[in-house]
Design an enzyme around this catalytic site. Structure first.
Site, PDB file in Angstrom:
ATOM      1  N   LEU A  60       7.838  -3.447 -10.181  1.00 32.25           N
ATOM      2  CA  LEU A  60       7.576  -2.752 -11.443  1.00 32.25           C
ATOM      3  C   LEU A  60       7.197  -1.291 -11.193  1.00 32.25           C
ATOM      4  O   LEU A  60       6.795  -0.923 -10.084  1.00 32.25           O
ATOM      5  CB  LEU A  60       6.431  -3.477 -12.168  1.00 32.25           C
ATOM      6  CG  LEU A  60       6.772  -4.932 -12.561  1.00 32.25           C
ATOM      7  CD1 LEU A  60       5.514  -5.740 -12.842  1.00 32.25           C
ATOM      8  CD2 LEU A  60       7.702  -4.941 -13.774  1.00 32.25           C
ATOM      9  N   PRO A  61       7.283  -0.450 -12.253  1.00 32.03           N
ATOM     10  CA  PRO A  61       7.075   0.992 -12.031  1.00 32.03           C
ATOM     11  C   PRO A  61       5.664   1.375 -11.571  1.00 32.03           C
ATOM     12  O   PRO A  61       5.507   2.082 -10.587  1.00 32.03           O
ATOM     13  CB  PRO A  61       7.389   1.610 -13.405  1.00 32.03           C
ATOM     14  CG  PRO A  61       8.274   0.623 -14.091  1.00 32.03           C
ATOM     15  CD  PRO A  61       7.834  -0.724 -13.600  1.00 32.03           C
ATOM     16  N   THR A  89       5.585   0.036  -5.772  1.00 30.32           N
ATOM     17  CA  THR A  89       4.765   1.056  -5.103  1.00 30.32           C
ATOM     18  C   THR A  89       3.629   1.417  -6.051  1.00 30.32           C
ATOM     19  O   THR A  89       3.874   2.023  -7.100  1.00 30.32           O
ATOM     20  CB  THR A  89       5.597   2.320  -4.798  1.00 30.32           C
ATOM     21  OG1 THR A  89       6.724   1.940  -4.008  1.00 30.32           O
ATOM     22  CG2 THR A  89       4.760   3.342  -4.047  1.00 30.32           C
ATOM     23  N   LYS A 164       2.756   2.603   2.978  1.00 27.82           N
ATOM     24  CA  LYS A 164       3.815   3.175   2.135  1.00 27.82           C
ATOM     25  C   LYS A 164       3.458   4.613   1.730  1.00 27.82           C
ATOM     26  O   LYS A 164       4.310   5.518   1.751  1.00 27.82           O
ATOM     27  CB  LYS A 164       4.004   2.281   0.901  1.00 27.82           C
ATOM     28  CG  LYS A 164       4.870   2.833  -0.203  1.00 27.82           C
ATOM     29  CD  LYS A 164       6.340   2.807   0.127  1.00 27.82           C
ATOM     30  CE  LYS A 164       7.148   3.388  -1.038  1.00 27.82           C
ATOM     31  NZ  LYS A 164       8.559   3.537  -0.731  1.00 27.82           N
ATOM     32  N   LYS A 239       5.602  10.665  -7.785  1.00 24.44           N
ATOM     33  CA  LYS A 239       4.634   9.567  -7.916  1.00 24.44           C
ATOM     34  C   LYS A 239       4.093   9.155  -6.551  1.00 24.44           C
ATOM     35  O   LYS A 239       2.882   9.006  -6.364  1.00 24.44           O
ATOM     36  CB  LYS A 239       5.320   8.367  -8.595  1.00 24.44           C
ATOM     37  CG  LYS A 239       4.495   7.104  -8.616  1.00 24.44           C
ATOM     38  CD  LYS A 239       5.329   5.902  -9.051  1.00 24.44           C
ATOM     39  CE  LYS A 239       4.985   4.702  -8.228  1.00 24.44           C
ATOM     40  NZ  LYS A 239       5.709   3.494  -8.579  1.00 24.44           N
TER      41      LYS A 239
HETATM   42  P1  NAD Z   1      13.076   0.744 -12.524  1.00 18.75           P
HETATM   43  O1  NAD Z   1      12.399   1.563 -13.569  1.00 18.75           O
HETATM   44  O2  NAD Z   1      14.542   0.892 -12.327  1.00 18.75           O
HETATM   45  O3  NAD Z   1      12.794  -0.827 -12.788  1.00 18.75           O
HETATM   46  C1  NAD Z   1      11.582  -1.332 -13.239  1.00 18.75           C
HETATM   47  C2  NAD Z   1      11.871  -2.495 -14.158  1.00 18.75           C
HETATM   48  O4  NAD Z   1      10.636  -3.083 -14.574  1.00 18.75           O
HETATM   49  C3  NAD Z   1      12.611  -2.083 -15.450  1.00 18.75           C
HETATM   50  O5  NAD Z   1      13.782  -2.874 -15.588  1.00 18.75           O
HETATM   51  C4  NAD Z   1      11.601  -2.348 -16.555  1.00 18.75           C
HETATM   52  O6  NAD Z   1      12.202  -2.749 -17.772  1.00 18.75           O
HETATM   53  C5  NAD Z   1      10.779  -3.476 -15.937  1.00 18.75           C
HETATM   54  N1  NAD Z   1       9.448  -3.630 -16.535  1.00 18.75           N
HETATM   55  C6  NAD Z   1       8.530  -2.670 -16.786  1.00 18.75           C
HETATM   56  N2  NAD Z   1       7.416  -3.225 -17.329  1.00 18.75           N
HETATM   57  C7  NAD Z   1       7.656  -4.564 -17.404  1.00 18.75           C
HETATM   58  C8  NAD Z   1       6.900  -5.673 -17.876  1.00 18.75           C
HETATM   59  N3  NAD Z   1       5.663  -5.508 -18.385  1.00 18.75           N
HETATM   60  N4  NAD Z   1       7.441  -6.894 -17.799  1.00 18.75           N
HETATM   61  C9  NAD Z   1       8.703  -7.083 -17.276  1.00 18.75           C
HETATM   62  N5  NAD Z   1       9.470  -6.069 -16.848  1.00 18.75           N
HETATM   63  C10 NAD Z   1       8.949  -4.825 -16.910  1.00 18.75           C
HETATM   64  O7  NAD Z   1      12.274   1.029 -11.182  1.00 18.75           O
HETATM   65  P2  NAD Z   1      12.794   0.812  -9.677  1.00 18.75           P
HETATM   66  O8  NAD Z   1      13.496   2.035  -9.227  1.00 18.75           O
HETATM   67  O9  NAD Z   1      13.444  -0.526  -9.570  1.00 18.75           O
HETATM   68  O10 NAD Z   1      11.401   0.821  -8.889  1.00 18.75           O
HETATM   69  C11 NAD Z   1      10.516  -0.276  -8.943  1.00 18.75           C
HETATM   70  C12 NAD Z   1       9.363  -0.007  -7.980  1.00 18.75           C
HETATM   71  O11 NAD Z   1       9.890   0.185  -6.662  1.00 18.75           O
HETATM   72  C13 NAD Z   1       8.582   1.271  -8.306  1.00 18.75           C
HETATM   73  O12 NAD Z   1       7.225   1.050  -8.069  1.00 18.75           O
HETATM   74  C14 NAD Z   1       9.176   2.313  -7.358  1.00 18.75           C
HETATM   75  O13 NAD Z   1       8.248   3.348  -7.051  1.00 18.75           O
HETATM   76  C15 NAD Z   1       9.483   1.447  -6.144  1.00 18.75           C
HETATM   77  N6  NAD Z   1      10.583   1.930  -5.270  1.00 18.75           N
HETATM   78  C16 NAD Z   1      11.748   2.408  -5.819  1.00 18.75           C
HETATM   79  C17 NAD Z   1      12.789   2.844  -4.974  1.00 18.75           C
HETATM   80  C18 NAD Z   1      14.085   3.381  -5.533  1.00 18.75           C
HETATM   81  O14 NAD Z   1      14.906   3.890  -4.751  1.00 18.75           O
HETATM   82  N7  NAD Z   1      14.346   3.278  -6.824  1.00 18.75           N
HETATM   83  C19 NAD Z   1      12.620   2.776  -3.572  1.00 18.75           C
HETATM   84  C20 NAD Z   1      11.425   2.266  -3.056  1.00 18.75           C
HETATM   85  C21 NAD Z   1      10.420   1.830  -3.920  1.00 18.75           C
END
Ligand code: NAD
Length: 287
Positions: A60-61, A89, A164, A239
């Site tokens: 999740l975000p 993260t 991380k 972030k």
């Molecule tokens: P994203 O925004 O694409 O996906 C997050 C998902 O969570 C969304 O589909 C959203 O609808 C869902 N969500 C939010 N609140 C919710 C809730 N209460 N119940 C159910 N679903 C909910 O984000 P992402 O890029 O997949 O990143 C996710 C995590 O991974 C973050 O913490 C980010 O910092 C970390 N991360 C991302 C990357 C990257 O390359 N994108 C790499 C490493 C780490």
């Protein structure tokens, strides 16, 4: 074992699919119907997911999202000893609070943030930075192994998020160094393709340089050669650098360059560039 996977976004969807491909029994949930619809085995509601599963993976975000989802799951889960694996993260302090609260209720918790981006998530080749009690990590390992190729344990809960934060601080500082050096090379009239070739084969080589070369041309698959479409969005870099600063404030270690990188990426995001790949910051440095 039935795994409930919550957060089927850019990272969560390919991670959940990897688990399915490797034979795990996974049910997915996301509050965004478009994202939810992309996953083959979706729950009707968070309540259904909670009552069916005994292992929950969150991707999740932000920390607030993870806490809200865990609260929701706790309200409806039927099993007495569930395992919560948080791959998002988030900050170290929220992770400590979450781990303590779940432990007090008899549940297990592991923090396992990732590095590698969407491509590694799709290929089951993520790096996991893992924190938690030994018995909980032992339960989480087979699940994490199905999504990653590099699993590194750091100690008690929260230590995965600490690793991380430090790891991504290197990435943020390196990115600014690469961008500034390419800006100077351009200003000095150097051929940037040749400059890239030099750096790639010499001491300036890095993952950031090779995969996120900030100027269009030298790396055709890099975001810079594709209008800076992410990749890893600048808002996520901002972030992560903010989380590193938050973590640094709990110690007496100065992080001068990390603080400068956090400020620079924050300004870039605040100027409306948050959805571009982080390497787009090159344009604001060269202008
Ligand atoms: P994203 O925004 O694409 O996906 C997050 C998902 O969570 C969304 O589909 C959203 O609808 C869902 N969500 C939010 N609140 C919710 C809730 N209460 N119940 C159910 N679903 C909910 O984000 P992402 O890029 O997949 O990143 C996710 C995590 O991974 C973050 O913490 C980010 O910092 C970390 N991360 C991302 C990357 C990257 O390359 N994108 C790499 C490493 C780490």
């Amino acid at each position: 074992m039935k795994i409930g996977f919550i957060g089927l976004g850019a990272m969560g969807l390919p991670m959940a699919r990897c688990l399915v491909q490797r034979g795990q029994d996974v049910c997915g949930w996301d509050t965004n119907p478009q994202n939810l619809d992309q996953f083959e085995n979706k729950a009707e509601s968070a309540e259904q997911l909670a009552s069916d599963g005994n292992v929950f993976v969150t991707m999740l975000p932000e920390a607030g999202d993870v806490t809200a989802v865990v609260d929701q799951l706790l309200e409806h889960c039927c099993e007495t000893e569930c395992l919560f694996i948080d791959c998002s993260t988030i900050d170290v302090e929220s992770t400590h609070e979450l781990a303590a609260r779940l432990q007090a209720l008899g549940h297990g918790f592991v923090d396992a943030p990732v590095s590698g981006g969407r491509e590694a998530a799709t290929n089951g080749a993520l790096s996991f930075m893992i924190g938690g009690q030994i018995d909980n990590i032992a339960r989480a390992r087979p699940i994490l192994q199905d999504m990653g190729s590099n699993l590194i344990e750091f100690g008690t809960a929260g230590s995965g998020q600490a690793a991380k934060a430090c790891h991504n601080m290197i990435c943020g500082i390196t990115a600014l160094g690469v961008c500034e050096s390419f800006a100077l090379a351009d200003a000095l009239g150097l051929d940037l393709e040749r400059f890239f070739e030099l750096c790639r084969g010499a001491a300036a080589q890095s993952w950031i340089l090779e995969n996120r070369c900030p100027v269009p041309g030298p790396v055709l698959a890099a975001p810079s050669s594709n209008d800076y479409a992410p990749g890893f969005a600048a808002r996520l870099m901002a972030k992560d650098l903010r989380l590193a600063q938050q973590a640094a404030q709990t110690t007496d270690q100065s992080t001068e360059f990390g603080a400068a990188a956090a400020r620079r990426f924050r300004e870039f995001v605040d100027s409306g560039n948050g959805d571009l790949d982080f390497s787009a910051i090159y344009r604001s440095i060269r202008e």
